[in-house]
Design an enzyme around this catalytic site. Structure first.
Site: not given
Ligand code: 3EB
Length: 370
Positions: A178, A185, A239, A252, A359
């Site tokens: 990932y 990406r 992050y 989001r 999720e």
């Molecule tokens: C998170 O909130 C959970 O890498 O495209 C959620 C939505 C998550 C999209 C992405 C990852 C992705 O981090 C994981």
């Protein structure tokens, strides 16, 4: 009283309604050609469904359905008078796509094992293994080709993208797959001149079984959507580095303004507050926290976009379950917060953090004033 002048842009926006339905293969088979005319794309779960006629792009989640969702397909359709749909004509591209003036649906499938390793993510060094190199390269190629198609048809704004990668949590040459995906990406966004914060698409990234191809599908629009962040969560593109050298690139949620029908896209949402996973090992609590995050996004969407009113009742859900044995607990938690008639598809998938057990993603229609 003021008379409302309908601008041509508004009139056009009202004419197209994006519609999402979950239909069985049998229902699909009985639909007449006139109905298929307006289908942008079809998504199967676990494998690509066989669709006769062959003009519509067919994608696959590659994640096995759980419970009684067998044979369902996710169908994206536009409704409205005199809508003309066109099919992708870029024969040099791996992307299959279909579009109308406002919206484009596309899908790309790449088997990383069939690509030459050698990604520019390596920065010219050879210290990355073949395994990691193949995933980096495949991700880059997929995103490059997607952005090329969007340039070609002038649907410049990715609004939502679904990413399914085999074995998302496995280590490859010392890094989690990932995290490698995130690096590639981010690089692909940069190289294609895309923003990497702010106006980035809503997304999800899930793990599929070993041996699956990388499968990505997406919706893009002519007009810029409004991005929504969650006040309870750190934006993913901010992050801290402990979650990987390169942050995930996604918003989001986003809202397609002045578009009727499905116009709210909630990204994959999990039990994360700030940037930390909470309720480790407690799937019921993770499910409730995830719904609290979705509620926060609905409130934020209502605050940001004004007149549209979104609520849980206007949403359709896809729920990714890491361990099939947790299905009952998750269904139980959701049945206490959603109406029995709510559309929910349950799928088995690995989630991109090892400690996340569930999720949830959603798509929504605004329900007027409430
Ligand atoms: C998170 O909130 C959970 O890498 O495209 C959620 C939505 C998550 C999209 C992405 C990852 C992705 O981090 C994981």
């Amino acid at each position: 009283m003021t008379t409302t002048r309908i601008t041509s842009a508004a009139a056009q926006a009202i004419a197209v309604a994006l519609q999402l339905d979950y239909l069985s293969i049998d229902t699909l088979a009985s639909r007449p050609p006139s109905w298929w005319q307006n289908v942008l794309g079809v998504v199967g779960f676990e494998k690509r469904p066989v669709i006769v006629g062959g003009r519509v792009p067919v994608a696959a989640c590659m994640t096995p359905p759980l419970g009684k969702n067998d044979n369902l397909c996710e169908v994206w359709r536009v409704a409205g008078p005199s809508i003309q749909l066109s099919n992708g004509a870029a024969t040099h591209s791996r992307v299959h796509y279909r579009y109308c003036d406002d919206l484009l649906f596309g899908s790309i499938t790449i088997d990383e094992r069939l690509l030459e390793a050698g990604s520019s993510v390596q920065g010219g060094t050879d210290d990355i293994g073949v395994d990691a190199g193949a995933l980096l390269r495949a991700t880059e190629v997929a995103y490059q080709e997607i952005f090329a198609v969007l340039q070609e048809t002038a649907h410049l704004h990715l609004i939502r993208i679904w990413n399914y990668l085999p074995e998302i949590n496995r280590e490859a040459d010392g890094d989690e797959r990932y995290r490698l995906f995130n690096s590639a990406r981010q690089l692909a966004f940069r190289n294609s001149g895309q923003a990497t914060v702010g106006t980035v698409p809503a997304a999800c990234a899930l793990g599929s079984p070993a041996g699956s191809p990388i499968s990505i599908y997406f919706l893009a629009a002519r007009r810029q959507p409004t991005m929504i962040e969650n006040p309870r969560q750190t934006s993913a593109y901010h992050y801290p580095p402990k979650f990987g050298r390169h942050s995930p690139i996604f918003s989001r949620a986003c809202v397609l303004n002045e578009s009727v029908g499905t116009n709210l896209f909630v990204s994959g949402t999990a039990s994360i507050v700030g940037h930390e996973t909470i309720h480790q090992g407690d799937v019921g609590a993770q499910t409730r926290e995830t719904m609290a995050n979705i509620d926060a996004l609905l409130d934020e969407a209502n605050r940001v976009v004004g007149p549209a009113r979104y609520s849980r009742d206007g949403l359709k859900f896809k729920v990714y379950v890491r361990r099939p044995s947790d299905l009952g607990a998750i269904e139980g938690a959701l049945s206490r917060s959603l109406r029995p008639s709510t559309s929910i598809v349950y799928l088995q998938a690995d989630i991109c953090r090892e400690d996340l057990l569930v999720e949830i993603e959603a798509t929504g229609e605004s329900g007027g004033t409430r």
